[in-house]
Write an enzyme that holds these catalytic residues in place. Structure first.
Site, PDB file in Angstrom:
ATOM      1  N   TYR A 179      82.705  26.027  43.912  1.00 42.83           N
ATOM      2  CA  TYR A 179      83.393  24.658  43.961  1.00 42.83           C
ATOM      3  C   TYR A 179      83.633  24.674  43.185  1.00 42.83           C
ATOM      4  O   TYR A 179      83.976  25.570  41.927  1.00 42.83           O
ATOM      5  CB  TYR A 179      81.896  23.313  44.258  1.00 42.83           C
ATOM      6  CG  TYR A 179      81.741  24.135  45.567  1.00 42.83           C
ATOM      7  CD1 TYR A 179      82.249  22.856  47.028  1.00 42.83           C
ATOM      8  CD2 TYR A 179      79.972  23.678  45.927  1.00 42.83           C
ATOM      9  CE1 TYR A 179      82.083  23.448  48.651  1.00 42.83           C
ATOM     10  CE2 TYR A 179      79.700  23.851  47.729  1.00 42.83           C
ATOM     11  CZ  TYR A 179      79.834  23.899  49.137  1.00 42.83           C
ATOM     12  OH  TYR A 179      79.726  24.258  49.985  1.00 42.83           O
ATOM     13  N   ARG A 226      73.465  24.159  37.942  1.00 40.19           N
ATOM     14  CA  ARG A 226      73.179  24.817  39.149  1.00 40.19           C
ATOM     15  C   ARG A 226      74.594  26.222  39.033  1.00 40.19           C
ATOM     16  O   ARG A 226      75.620  24.931  39.036  1.00 40.19           O
ATOM     17  CB  ARG A 226      73.030  24.362  40.545  1.00 40.19           C
ATOM     18  CG  ARG A 226      72.692  25.848  42.047  1.00 40.19           C
ATOM     19  CD  ARG A 226      72.636  25.052  42.846  1.00 40.19           C
ATOM     20  NE  ARG A 226      71.192  25.657  43.753  1.00 40.19           N
ATOM     21  CZ  ARG A 226      71.229  25.680  44.800  1.00 40.19           C
ATOM     22  NH1 ARG A 226      72.489  25.682  45.737  1.00 40.19           N
ATOM     23  NH2 ARG A 226      69.719  26.187  45.197  1.00 40.19           N
ATOM     24  N   GLY A 317      64.654  26.103  50.232  1.00 42.68           N
ATOM     25  CA  GLY A 317      65.779  25.491  50.779  1.00 42.68           C
ATOM     26  C   GLY A 317      65.236  25.525  52.346  1.00 42.68           C
ATOM     27  O   GLY A 317      64.470  24.341  51.999  1.00 42.68           O
TER      28      GLY A 317
END
Length: 373
Positions: A179, A226, A317
């Site tokens: 990202y 992160r 997760g």
């Protein structure tokens, strides 16, 4: 060495155990990216985690390009998120918001036809999910003008302030998985020749400035980051991750952030595979705060890495998707549901990302499973 069930201090947050819930995009917000009561129920069910890191949440309309993903730039979104923070806190949990700008991975359909932005004019491989859920080719991004970068940093700052107004215990800056911030970090997506490109020092500049702005706004002890340092992710890659991510870790350590989380797949990863070695040993030496590791962990592997001093906590997760009481299942050695070999959910059903409670809030806790038999 500590066990998974021992408490840990993560900046200003006192977590009762070292089993963190990793961020998981689930696509349950409204079409206007407003969190709702169903999402609050989902997070409240998982309040037993030492700390919940929410799904990635858009800091601006420009930065959000996923169907029914939540945002944090409007008052309506702040009010919507309050349902989740109140629910989690009343259940005795702790929760921070992950701040997201997707950069070149935002399809123009989300931007009224305008180009997405990135470090440089590049195009991501693969397909985007349009607002209607259909797949479309990614579009070429335009390089952010250097004069636009202060506005991006301010969007992160405002989003962090909004998160605190919504009742979160802190934020995590999403700088991983290809990202926007990761697009600045990696050599094949950052082709700039100004102070934000070229050398590792320049490529880590945006991350450093965003983290500092957020830390000033809400406190470094409530700011986390992160990273995904090894391997290719959504077309982003760096041939020398030890150098660039080691430097990033040093800068984040200087800021004094609450903790650093790393997603590091291996050669047999279930979501992403790479032969590129893990960078966590390098980062461990350069980052003074708590280090959290993530990717394909089961209980035994997680405890082994704590025992070896490789990490201070582990973020899980997919096991949290189908096991809202994951901590108790680990504590009491109760078999996990919806997983293989205790490593991650394998029932890759469309319900993971579809509206409604199915595959979201309808997974029973262990006691409920026994009662139903």
């Amino acid at each position: 060495m500590p066990s998974l069930f021992d408490p840990i201090t993560l900046g200003a947050i006192e977590a009762p155990n070292r089993i963190l819930m990793a961020p998981l995009t689930r696509g349950r917000a409204t079409g206007d990216s407003v969190p709702n009561a169903l999402m609050a129920e989902y997070y409240t069910q998982r309040a037993g985690a030492g700390l919940i890191i929410t799904e990635a949440t858009g800091i601006s309309r420009q930065g959000l390009g996923w169907p029914a993903a939540p945002g944090i730039w409007s008052e309506e979104q702040v009010e919507g998120w309050k349902q989740a923070t109140v629910g989690v806190h009343e259940a005795g949990g702790r929760i921070i918001l992950q701040l997201w700008h997707m950069g070149r991975l935002v399809h123009p359909d989300y931007l009224d036809g305008e180009q997405p932005v990135s470090a440089s004019a590049t195009t991501a491989p693969g397909h985007a999910y349009a607002p209607d859920g259909s797949k479309k080719d990614y579009a070429e991004a335009r390089a952010l003008d250097i004069g636009e970068i202060p506005g991006i940093i301010d969007d992160y700052r405002k989003a962090a302030a909004n998160a605190m107004a919504a009742g979160f215990d802190g934020v995590q800056i999403h700088s991983a998985n290809g990202y926007l911030i990761d697009q600045f970090l990696r050599e094949n997506t950052n082709l700039r020749n100004d102070e934000y490109g070229g050398s590792p020092d320049n490529r880590t500049r945006l991350l450093d400035e965003v983290a500092r702005a957020v830390a000033v706004e809400i406190g470094a002890d409530r700011t986390a980051v992160r990273l995904s340092p090894n391997g290719e992710t959504q077309g982003a890659f760096d041939s020398d991750p030890d150098t660039v991510f080691g430097l990033a870790a040093e800068k984040l350590s200087d800021i004094g952030i609450a903790f650093l989380e790393l997603r590091e797949p291996g050669p047999n990863g279930t979501f992403g595979q790479t032969e590129q070695p893990k960078v966590s040993p390098v980062i461990r030496e350069k980052f003074d705060g708590p280090l959290v590791l993530n990717s394909d962990y089961g209980k035994a592997e997680a405890q082994a890495d704590l025992d070896a001093g490789k990490a201070d906590a582990i973020a899980f997760g997919r096991p949290f998707i189908s096991n809202p009481d994951l901590v108790e299942r680990f504590r009491r050695d109760i078999p996990l549901q919806g997983v293989a070999e205790d490593k991650g959910a394998w029932d890759y059903a469309p319900t993971w990302y579809m509206p409604g409670p199915k595959g979201y809030t309808d997974y029973p806790k262990a006691e409920e499973s026994v009662a139903a038999e």
